[in-house]
Design a protein around this motif. Structure first.
Motif, PDB file in Angstrom:
ATOM      1  N   GLN A  37       0.843  -1.196   0.000  1.00 29.49           N
ATOM      2  CA  GLN A  37       0.000   0.000   0.000  1.00 29.49           C
ATOM      3  C   GLN A  37       0.872   1.238   0.000  1.00 29.49           C
ATOM      4  O   GLN A  37       1.595   1.499   0.962  1.00 29.49           O
ATOM      5  CB  GLN A  37      -0.936   0.021   1.209  1.00 29.49           C
ATOM      6  CG  GLN A  37      -1.901   1.206   1.187  1.00 29.49           C
ATOM      7  CD  GLN A  37      -2.815   1.252   2.397  1.00 29.49           C
ATOM      8  OE1 GLN A  37      -2.436   0.862   3.496  1.00 29.49           O
ATOM      9  NE2 GLN A  37      -4.041   1.713   2.206  1.00 29.49           N
ATOM     10  N   ASN A  38       0.794   1.988  -1.067  1.00 31.86           N
ATOM     11  CA  ASN A  38       1.450   3.287  -1.105  1.00 31.86           C
ATOM     12  C   ASN A  38       0.568   4.288  -0.383  1.00 31.86           C
ATOM     13  O   ASN A  38      -0.650   4.134  -0.324  1.00 31.86           O
ATOM     14  CB  ASN A  38       1.698   3.712  -2.551  1.00 31.86           C
ATOM     15  CG  ASN A  38       2.753   2.854  -3.211  1.00 31.86           C
ATOM     16  OD1 ASN A  38       2.444   1.861  -3.860  1.00 31.86           O
ATOM     17  ND2 ASN A  38       4.006   3.206  -3.010  1.00 31.86           N
ATOM     18  N   SER A  39       1.202   5.318   0.138  1.00 32.99           N
ATOM     19  CA  SER A  39       0.499   6.293   0.966  1.00 32.99           C
ATOM     20  C   SER A  39      -0.723   6.854   0.245  1.00 32.99           C
ATOM     21  O   SER A  39      -0.628   7.322  -0.888  1.00 32.99           O
ATOM     22  CB  SER A  39       1.462   7.424   1.340  1.00 32.99           C
ATOM     23  OG  SER A  39       0.815   8.366   2.156  1.00 32.99           O
ATOM     24  N   GLY A  40      -1.880   6.766   0.898  1.00 32.52           N
ATOM     25  CA  GLY A  40      -3.098   7.341   0.350  1.00 32.52           C
ATOM     26  C   GLY A  40      -3.746   6.528  -0.757  1.00 32.52           C
ATOM     27  O   GLY A  40      -4.685   7.015  -1.398  1.00 32.52           O
TER      28      GLY A  40
ATOM     29  N   GLY B 109     -10.339   3.926  -2.079  1.00 35.22           N
ATOM     30  CA  GLY B 109     -10.647   4.317  -0.703  1.00 35.22           C
ATOM     31  C   GLY B 109     -11.542   5.543  -0.620  1.00 35.22           C
ATOM     32  O   GLY B 109     -11.575   6.389  -1.521  1.00 35.22           O
ATOM     33  N   THR B 110     -12.261   5.616   0.499  1.00 40.28           N
ATOM     34  CA  THR B 110     -13.084   6.783   0.842  1.00 40.28           C
ATOM     35  C   THR B 110     -12.687   7.227   2.237  1.00 40.28           C
ATOM     36  O   THR B 110     -12.731   6.441   3.178  1.00 40.28           O
ATOM     37  CB  THR B 110     -14.582   6.439   0.838  1.00 40.28           C
ATOM     38  OG1 THR B 110     -15.008   6.129  -0.478  1.00 40.28           O
ATOM     39  CG2 THR B 110     -15.408   7.618   1.375  1.00 40.28           C
ATOM     40  N   ARG B 111     -12.291   8.485   2.356  1.00 36.65           N
ATOM     41  CA  ARG B 111     -11.946   9.027   3.667  1.00 36.65           C
ATOM     42  C   ARG B 111     -13.184   9.677   4.255  1.00 36.65           C
ATOM     43  O   ARG B 111     -13.702  10.649   3.709  1.00 36.65           O
ATOM     44  CB  ARG B 111     -10.814  10.036   3.547  1.00 36.65           C
ATOM     45  CG  ARG B 111     -10.334  10.577   4.892  1.00 36.65           C
ATOM     46  CD  ARG B 111      -9.084  11.434   4.728  1.00 36.65           C
ATOM     47  NE  ARG B 111      -7.946  10.655   4.262  1.00 36.65           N
ATOM     48  CZ  ARG B 111      -7.139   9.943   5.039  1.00 36.65           C
ATOM     49  NH1 ARG B 111      -7.342   9.927   6.358  1.00 36.65           N
ATOM     50  NH2 ARG B 111      -6.124   9.290   4.534  1.00 36.65           N
ATOM     51  N   LEU B 112     -13.668   9.115   5.359  1.00 33.90           N
ATOM     52  CA  LEU B 112     -14.880   9.607   6.011  1.00 33.90           C
ATOM     53  C   LEU B 112     -14.537  10.217   7.360  1.00 33.90           C
ATOM     54  O   LEU B 112     -13.855   9.591   8.171  1.00 33.90           O
ATOM     55  CB  LEU B 112     -15.882   8.468   6.219  1.00 33.90           C
ATOM     56  CG  LEU B 112     -17.157   8.826   6.981  1.00 33.90           C
ATOM     57  CD1 LEU B 112     -18.018   9.789   6.162  1.00 33.90           C
ATOM     58  CD2 LEU B 112     -17.945   7.582   7.337  1.00 33.90           C
ATOM     59  N   THR B 113     -15.005  11.430   7.563  1.00 34.80           N
ATOM     60  CA  THR B 113     -14.832  12.111   8.847  1.00 34.80           C
ATOM     61  C   THR B 113     -16.205  12.387   9.431  1.00 34.80           C
ATOM     62  O   THR B 113     -17.055  12.986   8.769  1.00 34.80           O
ATOM     63  CB  THR B 113     -14.066  13.435   8.682  1.00 34.80           C
ATOM     64  OG1 THR B 113     -12.798  13.160   8.078  1.00 34.80           O
ATOM     65  CG2 THR B 113     -13.862  14.104  10.024  1.00 34.80           C
ATOM     66  N   VAL B 114     -16.415  11.935  10.663  1.00 32.24           N
ATOM     67  CA  VAL B 114     -17.681  12.168  11.356  1.00 32.24           C
ATOM     68  C   VAL B 114     -17.416  13.138  12.506  1.00 32.24           C
ATOM     69  O   VAL B 114     -16.656  12.820  13.426  1.00 32.24           O
ATOM     70  CB  VAL B 114     -18.285  10.860  11.886  1.00 32.24           C
ATOM     71  CG1 VAL B 114     -19.649  11.131  12.538  1.00 32.24           C
ATOM     72  CG2 VAL B 114     -18.426   9.833  10.773  1.00 32.24           C
TER      73      VAL B 114
END
Lengths: 113, 115
Positions: A37-40, B109-114
């Motif tokens: 896994q590369n960052s992000g 990916g999905t970055r979720l902030t609650v």
């Protein structure tokens, strides 16, 4: 937990050196896989080794599996700065035909130029 | 990313609101998975699907539900978001072949902030 345990958690080496990371698990498995896994980014599959195999190679990657010790190692030879990433082992613990994997917490590798 | 997209890629929401994340694949793979990734915990399986309308719970399913009405789409719903669900969510797909080789292909990916 059937989760794989990886060590070291973090590894820092110079470009050109070899990097070795280890994974231990708790139950019988069908196969063990390694991901990068590369960052992000999302994880990328690197290599799969079946339970009846002891060693497998892919380019600069060498994976070993010792089912008696329930452990595996990933060796990256002649490392490059581009190998900087997190590496995860994942085990298929014979969960039936679901394809489920259990991931370890990963080893963070830094390769310094 | 092997024909897998996730939407949205980033979301900020408030505690108590419902949230739905979407995973879409163009690979016609049978199996789909939702994971969350948190520091110190690696990847943990939330729910998975082994076919249209066939789903099952993973390791950390409380507070989450899923639906799969089409092969290509797998939805993850946070029924009432809590701050503990702040995380990065990954979708993955696989096909378990005759050799039982089940490598997984991951979305971005999905970055979720609650809040």
């Amino acid at each position: 937990s059937q989760q794989g345990e990886e060590d070291p958690q973090a590894l820092s080496i110079q470009e050109g050196e070899n990097a070795t990371m280890n994974c231990s698990y708790k139950t019988s498995i069908n196969n063990l896989q390694w991901y990068r896994q590369n960052s992000g980014r999302g994880l990328v599959h690197l290599i799969l080794i079946r339970s009846n195999e002891r060693e497998k190679h892919s380019g600069r990657l060498r994976v070993t599996l010792d089912t008696s010790k329930k452990s595996s190692s990933l060796l990256i030879t002649a490392s490059r700065a581009a190998d900087t990433a997190s590496y995860f082992c994942a085990t298929d613990f014979r969960s039936g035909n679901t394809g489920k994997l259990i991931f370890g917490q990963g080893t963070t590798l830094q390769v310094k130029p | 990313d092997a024909g897998i997209t996730q939407s949205p890629r980033h979301k900020v929401t408030e505690t108590g609101t419902p949230v739905t994340l979407r995973c879409h694949q163009t690979e016609n793979h049978r199996y789909m998975y939702w994971y969350r990734q948190d520091p110190g915990h690696g990847l943990r399986l939330i729910h998975y699907s082994y076919g249209v309308k066939d789903t099952d719970k993973g390791e950390v399913s409380d507070g989450y539900s899923v639906s799969r009405s089409k092969t290509e789409d797998f939805l993850l719903t946070l029924e009432s978001a809590t701050s503990s669900q702040t995380s990065v969510y990954f979708c993955a797909i696989s096909d378990v072949g005759l050799e039982q080789e089940n490598e997984q292909f991951f979305g971005p990916g999905t970055r979720l902030t609650v809040l």
